[in-house]
Scaffold this motif. Structure first.
Motif, PDB file in Angstrom:
ATOM      1  N   ASP A 185     135.191  64.714  66.020  1.00 39.52           N
ATOM      2  CA  ASP A 185     136.616  64.812  65.727  1.00 39.52           C
ATOM      3  C   ASP A 185     136.770  65.549  64.401  1.00 39.52           C
ATOM      4  N   TYR A 186     137.970  66.058  64.129  1.00 41.66           N
ATOM      5  CA  TYR A 186     138.230  66.745  62.860  1.00 41.66           C
ATOM      6  C   TYR A 186     137.829  65.833  61.693  1.00 41.66           C
ATOM      7  N   TYR A 187     137.151  66.407  60.700  1.00 45.68           N
ATOM      8  CA  TYR A 187     136.552  65.579  59.643  1.00 45.68           C
ATOM      9  C   TYR A 187     137.561  64.868  58.740  1.00 45.68           C
ATOM     10  N   GLY A 188     138.822  65.239  58.840  1.00 46.48           N
ATOM     11  CA  GLY A 188     139.817  64.570  57.987  1.00 46.48           C
ATOM     12  C   GLY A 188     140.534  63.415  58.681  1.00 46.48           C
ATOM     13  N   GLU A 189     140.112  63.120  59.926  1.00 44.82           N
ATOM     14  CA  GLU A 189     140.775  62.016  60.651  1.00 44.82           C
ATOM     15  C   GLU A 189     140.032  60.720  60.372  1.00 44.82           C
ATOM     16  N   ILE A 190     140.655  59.820  59.649  1.00 41.29           N
ATOM     17  CA  ILE A 190     139.987  58.591  59.224  1.00 41.29           C
ATOM     18  C   ILE A 190     140.767  57.381  59.749  1.00 41.29           C
ATOM     19  N   ASP A 191     140.043  56.337  60.120  1.00 43.83           N
ATOM     20  CA  ASP A 191     140.712  55.073  60.458  1.00 43.83           C
ATOM     21  C   ASP A 191     140.578  54.127  59.272  1.00 43.83           C
ATOM     22  N   PHE A 204     144.700  51.680  61.283  1.00 43.00           N
ATOM     23  CA  PHE A 204     145.634  52.795  61.519  1.00 43.00           C
ATOM     24  C   PHE A 204     144.935  54.121  61.245  1.00 43.00           C
ATOM     25  N   HIS A 205     145.417  55.184  61.901  1.00 42.13           N
ATOM     26  CA  HIS A 205     144.871  56.525  61.685  1.00 42.13           C
ATOM     27  C   HIS A 205     145.525  57.147  60.460  1.00 42.13           C
ATOM     28  N   TRP A 206     144.755  57.916  59.727  1.00 46.52           N
ATOM     29  CA  TRP A 206     145.267  58.551  58.497  1.00 46.52           C
ATOM     30  C   TRP A 206     144.669  59.940  58.432  1.00 46.52           C
ATOM     31  N   LEU A 207     145.511  60.954  58.297  1.00 48.24           N
ATOM     32  CA  LEU A 207     145.025  62.342  58.346  1.00 48.24           C
ATOM     33  C   LEU A 207     144.951  62.990  56.965  1.00 48.24           C
ATOM     34  N   TYR A 208     143.745  63.416  56.598  1.00 44.05           N
ATOM     35  CA  TYR A 208     143.561  64.324  55.458  1.00 44.05           C
ATOM     36  C   TYR A 208     143.373  65.694  56.089  1.00 44.05           C
ATOM     37  N   ILE A 209     144.097  66.685  55.594  1.00 43.35           N
ATOM     38  CA  ILE A 209     144.012  67.993  56.267  1.00 43.35           C
ATOM     39  C   ILE A 209     143.818  69.110  55.247  1.00 43.35           C
ATOM     40  N   ASP A 210     142.906  70.036  55.570  1.00 42.12           N
ATOM     41  CA  ASP A 210     142.709  71.159  54.659  1.00 42.12           C
ATOM     42  C   ASP A 210     143.856  72.146  54.840  1.00 42.12           C
ATOM     43  N   TYR A 211     144.083  72.958  53.818  1.00 43.54           N
ATOM     44  CA  TYR A 211     145.257  73.823  53.817  1.00 43.54           C
ATOM     45  C   TYR A 211     145.263  74.825  54.985  1.00 43.54           C
ATOM     46  N   GLN A 212     144.096  75.424  55.291  1.00 48.18           N
ATOM     47  CA  GLN A 212     144.051  76.445  56.350  1.00 48.18           C
ATOM     48  C   GLN A 212     144.453  75.845  57.697  1.00 48.18           C
ATOM     49  N   THR A 213     143.913  74.666  57.994  1.00 50.06           N
ATOM     50  CA  THR A 213     144.227  74.025  59.279  1.00 50.06           C
ATOM     51  C   THR A 213     145.708  73.669  59.352  1.00 50.06           C
ATOM     52  N   LEU A 214     146.245  73.150  58.251  1.00 50.87           N
ATOM     53  CA  LEU A 214     147.670  72.805  58.234  1.00 50.87           C
ATOM     54  C   LEU A 214     148.518  74.057  58.458  1.00 50.87           C
TER      55      LEU A 214
END
Ligand code: SAH
Length: 243
Positions: A185-191, A204-214
């Motif tokens: 899964d995308y490396y910024g998807e954390i439970d 709960f799911h919590w999303l950290y997202i890099d700028y390019q992907t966003l």
């Protein structure tokens, strides 16, 4: 997409905020996750005063204008800072306990609302999502639904101000390269799961997202982004505007 509110029996953070407000201190707010070691959120940090806010958050508050929505407002630190600066803000949170804390601290418009609840409507010039505000989106696959919500909540010409972090530093090798398995899964998807005293929250799911992907997802969903400021540790503030 979950559109519920929290119940007090499953709201460790809400209880921690309530204790801190009432007694000036709180016990340990413990955090368990799929990626990090067991950790603790210092409850005091959730009550940071305007001058204690990190630089990215200060910039976001300066840029926020017009009718402002503070999403996941917690104890209301950003809403209070904005009110102090004479700006108009509505703080929302899924935690009824936190909303009570916000109100007691003087946030004039504080509501128990899940951002993804389609009954909630409005026309906001600025939608603020701070303290890794992308987290509330939960997973990459929720981004289209998130942008659909934003289209309904933004006034014409309105903007989203969001901060996030690129977690790739967790996968950095000694030679400076990054070892990321693209089949995972995308490396910024954390439970995450939290606990305060004997109160256990749901995971709960919590999303950290890099700028390019966003930026890529934003473009695919009718928005454009602008990198406003980078922090000291792979964190950044972005402005997202409807095209
Ligand atoms: N913005 C605050 C609190 C950050 S913690 C600060 O910077 O101090 C994240 C907050 O978001 C929590 O209070 C949580 O209850 C709230 N939250 C999580 N999911 C939400 C959702 N879907 N809609 C609204 N609030 C949400």
């Amino acid at each position: 997409m979950n559109t519920n509110l929290l119940t007090p029996e499953k709201d460790p953070m809400g209880h921690a905020l309530t204790d801190y407000l009432n007694y000036g201190k709180a016990g340990k707010l413990r955090v368990f996750s799929t990626l990090f070691e067991e950790d603790e959120i210092p409850v005091k940090q959730l009550f940071r005063k305007p001058e204690e806010l990190p630089a990215l958050e200060q910039t976001a508050l300066q840029l926020a204008a017009g009718n402002i929505l503070d999403v996941g407002a917690g104890s209301g630190c950003h809403s209070l800072a904005l009110q102090k600066a004479g700006k108009k803000v509505c703080g929302i949170d899924i935690s009824p306990l936190s909303v009570e804390v916000m109100k007691q601290r003087g946030v004039t418009t504080a509501k128990q609302i899940n951002l993804f609840d389609t009954h909630f409507t409005g026309q906001f010039d600025t939608i603020l999502m701070l303290m890794n505000g992308s987290g509330i989106i939960g997973k990459l696959e929720n981004l289209p639904a998130f942008f659909r919500r934003m289209k309904l909540l933004l006034a014409p010409g309105g903007t989203i101000l969001m901060d996030s972090s690129d977690l790739r530093y967790l996968f950095e090798e000694e030679d400076g390269s990054f070892l990321i398995n693209l089949n995972d899964d995308y490396y910024g998807e954390i439970d995450f799961r939290m606990q305060y005293k004997n109160i256990q929250g749901e995971s709960f799911h919590w999303l950290y997202i890099d700028y390019q992907t966003l930026d890529l997802y934003a473009q695919q969903n009718g928005f454009c982004t602008e990198l406003i400021q980078e922090g000291e540790h792979y964190d950044y503030l972005v402005r997202i505007t409807q095209i």
